[in-house]
Design a protein around this motif. Sequence first.
Motif, PDB file in Angstrom:
ATOM      1  N   GLN A  33       0.833  -1.189   0.000  1.00 38.57           N
ATOM      2  CA  GLN A  33       0.000   0.000   0.000  1.00 38.57           C
ATOM      3  C   GLN A  33       0.873   1.246   0.000  1.00 38.57           C
ATOM      4  N   ALA A  34       0.360   2.306  -0.633  1.00 37.14           N
ATOM      5  CA  ALA A  34       1.105   3.564  -0.677  1.00 37.14           C
ATOM      6  C   ALA A  34       1.354   4.065   0.737  1.00 37.14           C
ATOM      7  N   GLU A  35       2.553   4.595   0.955  1.00 34.94           N
ATOM      8  CA  GLU A  35       2.909   5.072   2.282  1.00 34.94           C
ATOM      9  C   GLU A  35       2.107   6.320   2.644  1.00 34.94           C
ATOM     10  N   SER A  36       1.783   6.443   3.879  1.00 32.85           N
ATOM     11  CA  SER A  36       1.072   7.621   4.362  1.00 32.85           C
ATOM     12  C   SER A  36       1.991   8.378   5.309  1.00 32.85           C
ATOM     13  N   SER A  44      -0.029  11.792  -7.584  1.00 32.46           N
ATOM     14  CA  SER A  44       0.565  11.834  -6.243  1.00 32.46           C
ATOM     15  C   SER A  44      -0.137  12.876  -5.366  1.00 32.46           C
ATOM     16  N   ASN A  45      -0.274  12.558  -4.099  1.00 30.73           N
ATOM     17  CA  ASN A  45      -0.823  13.501  -3.120  1.00 30.73           C
ATOM     18  C   ASN A  45       0.209  13.870  -2.052  1.00 30.73           C
ATOM     19  N   ASP A  46       1.453  13.566  -2.318  1.00 32.08           N
ATOM     20  CA  ASP A  46       2.542  13.858  -1.381  1.00 32.08           C
ATOM     21  C   ASP A  46       3.085  15.255  -1.676  1.00 32.08           C
ATOM     22  N   THR A  47       2.719  16.224  -0.880  1.00 33.51           N
ATOM     23  CA  THR A  47       3.132  17.614  -1.117  1.00 33.51           C
ATOM     24  C   THR A  47       4.637  17.794  -0.996  1.00 33.51           C
ATOM     25  N   CYS A  48       5.283  16.992  -0.164  1.00 32.92           N
ATOM     26  CA  CYS A  48       6.737  17.092  -0.008  1.00 32.92           C
ATOM     27  C   CYS A  48       7.461  16.638  -1.273  1.00 32.92           C
ATOM     28  N   THR A  49       6.841  15.762  -2.048  1.00 31.01           N
ATOM     29  CA  THR A  49       7.420  15.290  -3.300  1.00 31.01           C
ATOM     30  C   THR A  49       7.077  16.211  -4.455  1.00 31.01           C
ATOM     31  N   ILE A  50       5.844  16.727  -4.468  1.00 37.46           N
ATOM     32  CA  ILE A  50       5.372  17.539  -5.587  1.00 37.46           C
ATOM     33  C   ILE A  50       6.168  18.828  -5.733  1.00 37.46           C
ATOM     34  N   LYS A  51       6.456  19.507  -4.624  1.00 41.19           N
ATOM     35  CA  LYS A  51       7.128  20.814  -4.700  1.00 41.19           C
ATOM     36  C   LYS A  51       8.481  20.755  -5.406  1.00 41.19           C
ATOM     37  N   PRO A  52       9.416  19.902  -4.971  1.00 41.64           N
ATOM     38  CA  PRO A  52      10.692  19.844  -5.691  1.00 41.64           C
ATOM     39  C   PRO A  52      10.555  19.275  -7.100  1.00 41.64           C
ATOM     40  N   LEU A  53       9.569  18.385  -7.298  1.00 40.13           N
ATOM     41  CA  LEU A  53       9.369  17.785  -8.614  1.00 40.13           C
ATOM     42  C   LEU A  53       8.934  18.829  -9.633  1.00 40.13           C
ATOM     43  N   GLY A  80      -3.402  12.304 -14.553  1.00 38.59           N
ATOM     44  CA  GLY A  80      -3.126  11.763 -13.228  1.00 38.59           C
ATOM     45  C   GLY A  80      -4.109  12.254 -12.180  1.00 38.59           C
ATOM     46  N   ILE A  81      -4.493  13.531 -12.261  1.00 41.70           N
ATOM     47  CA  ILE A  81      -5.500  14.083 -11.336  1.00 41.70           C
ATOM     48  C   ILE A  81      -6.827  13.342 -11.501  1.00 41.70           C
ATOM     49  N   GLY A  82      -7.206  13.106 -12.769  1.00 38.79           N
ATOM     50  CA  GLY A  82      -8.457  12.416 -13.042  1.00 38.79           C
ATOM     51  C   GLY A  82      -8.450  10.972 -12.573  1.00 38.79           C
ATOM     52  N   LEU A  83      -7.251  10.353 -12.568  1.00 36.04           N
ATOM     53  CA  LEU A  83      -7.149   8.943 -12.167  1.00 36.04           C
ATOM     54  C   LEU A  83      -6.708   8.772 -10.722  1.00 36.04           C
ATOM     55  N   ALA A  84      -6.612   9.879  -9.988  1.00 40.98           N
ATOM     56  CA  ALA A  84      -6.062   9.838  -8.629  1.00 40.98           C
ATOM     57  C   ALA A  84      -6.807   8.861  -7.724  1.00 40.98           C
ATOM     58  N   ASN A  85      -8.098   8.709  -7.935  1.00 40.84           N
ATOM     59  CA  ASN A  85      -8.885   7.826  -7.059  1.00 40.84           C
ATOM     60  C   ASN A  85      -8.726   6.345  -7.395  1.00 40.84           C
ATOM     61  N   THR A  86      -8.327   6.049  -8.642  1.00 43.66           N
ATOM     62  CA  THR A  86      -8.192   4.652  -9.065  1.00 43.66           C
ATOM     63  C   THR A  86      -6.740   4.242  -9.280  1.00 43.66           C
ATOM     64  N   TYR A  87      -5.884   5.219  -9.532  1.00 39.90           N
ATOM     65  CA  TYR A  87      -4.470   4.919  -9.788  1.00 39.90           C
ATOM     66  C   TYR A  87      -3.761   4.589  -8.487  1.00 39.90           C
ATOM     67  N   ARG A  88      -3.068   3.480  -8.468  1.00 38.08           N
ATOM     68  CA  ARG A  88      -2.278   3.082  -7.310  1.00 38.08           C
ATOM     69  C   ARG A  88      -0.840   2.834  -7.797  1.00 38.08           C
ATOM     70  N   GLU A  89       0.056   3.736  -7.415  1.00 36.63           N
ATOM     71  CA  GLU A  89       1.400   3.674  -7.966  1.00 36.63           C
ATOM     72  C   GLU A  89       2.149   2.396  -7.598  1.00 36.63           C
ATOM     73  N   ASN A  90       1.736   1.700  -6.526  1.00 32.31           N
ATOM     74  CA  ASN A  90       2.395   0.464  -6.130  1.00 32.31           C
ATOM     75  C   ASN A  90       1.659  -0.791  -6.601  1.00 32.31           C
ATOM     76  N   SER A  91       0.627  -0.627  -7.414  1.00 30.86           N
ATOM     77  CA  SER A  91      -0.058  -1.799  -7.946  1.00 30.86           C
ATOM     78  C   SER A  91       0.828  -2.456  -9.006  1.00 30.86           C
ATOM     79  N   PRO A  92       0.781  -3.767  -9.149  1.00 31.00           N
ATOM     80  CA  PRO A  92       1.612  -4.445 -10.149  1.00 31.00           C
ATOM     81  C   PRO A  92       1.424  -3.901 -11.561  1.00 31.00           C
ATOM     82  N   SER A  93       0.159  -3.624 -11.944  1.00 30.61           N
ATOM     83  CA  SER A  93      -0.080  -3.133 -13.306  1.00 30.61           C
ATOM     84  C   SER A  93       0.578  -1.783 -13.533  1.00 30.61           C
TER      85      SER A  93
END
Length: 360
Positions: free
Chosen positions: A33-36, A229-238, A285-298
């Motif tokens: 599961q994605a880290e919180s 992504s919903n990680d603000t600490c990652t988004i800013k430098p990215l 990515g914003i549109g798929l935020a609810n279904t996209y799971r970055e750690n899913s195998p697919s």
Amino acid sequence: MATSIAVKLISVAAILLWSFTSPGLGVVPEDCQAESGDCVDKSKALPLKIIAIAAILVTSMIGVGLPLVTRSIPALDPERGLFVVVKAFASGVILGTGFMHVLPDSFDMLSSSCLKEHPWHKFPFTGFVAMLSALVTLMVDALGTSIYTKRNSSDVIPENNDGASRELELGSGAVQFHGGHGHHHHHHQGAPKEGADAKTLLRYRVVAMVLELGIVVHSVVIGLSLGASNDTCTIKPLVAALCFHQMFEGMGLGGCIQQAGYKSLKKVVMAFFFSVTTPFGIALGIGLANTYRENSPSALITVGLLNASSAGLLIYMALVDLLATDFMGPKLQGNIRLQIKSYVAVFLGAGGMSLMAKWA
């Protein structure tokens, strides 16, 4: 060509959408599961993503547009040394992107513990796909040049019986050869500069087409990851890293488009597709935020393989079609001082992107 790029872009988006939303494919194992944490905040992340779309769009337009306005900025004319140095810096950025960002990301994804031991941990798929991508790019590069040359050779019109003069219509203008030397008739706004021979012009067009295709693919993938992504600490430098990346990658692509001698409309279309692909990926990515799971195998497999193929393409294009072509060409071979300046520019571009890897 622009239509072909549009079809490729839509195809990539469709594959990503299908992969991340198909039933069962987006399921994440419990231990993956994605880290919180304190940085994960969907409400705060959304405004940052909107800002990212605007900032990246503007910097992309500036980057790809600068080399295309050489008529208003004489210093950026392709015949000037400054243009060569700037293009070398941009080529270094593209090379650094492939080696330091796209390729490591693919290694991380395809070696993730969230994937099955067989076959993903038993074979280096990233290196294999990157190698295949580079070889396929070579094949497309060579075949594309041959096809372009043969297609346009039928338009060669001898002007006299001894064959000393011939005219080759290239769509964007006519290049006329007299005794082995060329000069250009400015029939169209996008016509090539004086001294550009037909074979070189055709090579520039193939390079511009293949490079844009590779950039479009990895730009959509990068944007998708940021948008989901919903990680603000990652988004800013990215966002900062992507603005730097898009600015100078755009300058490299814009230089290739300018040297290809396309008509103004084609230049605008190619610049447009480059500018909107990353913002499009973010919006997707914003549109798929609810279904996209970055750690899913697919997601790991799809994005990992796309990154590997993009890395192979970008590394090949940067080394072979951009750097090797310029550094082994007559302009730099005949000017050691300019060659040294270009080397410094390449190392600065690649070094800048390498430094960015610390944060994004």
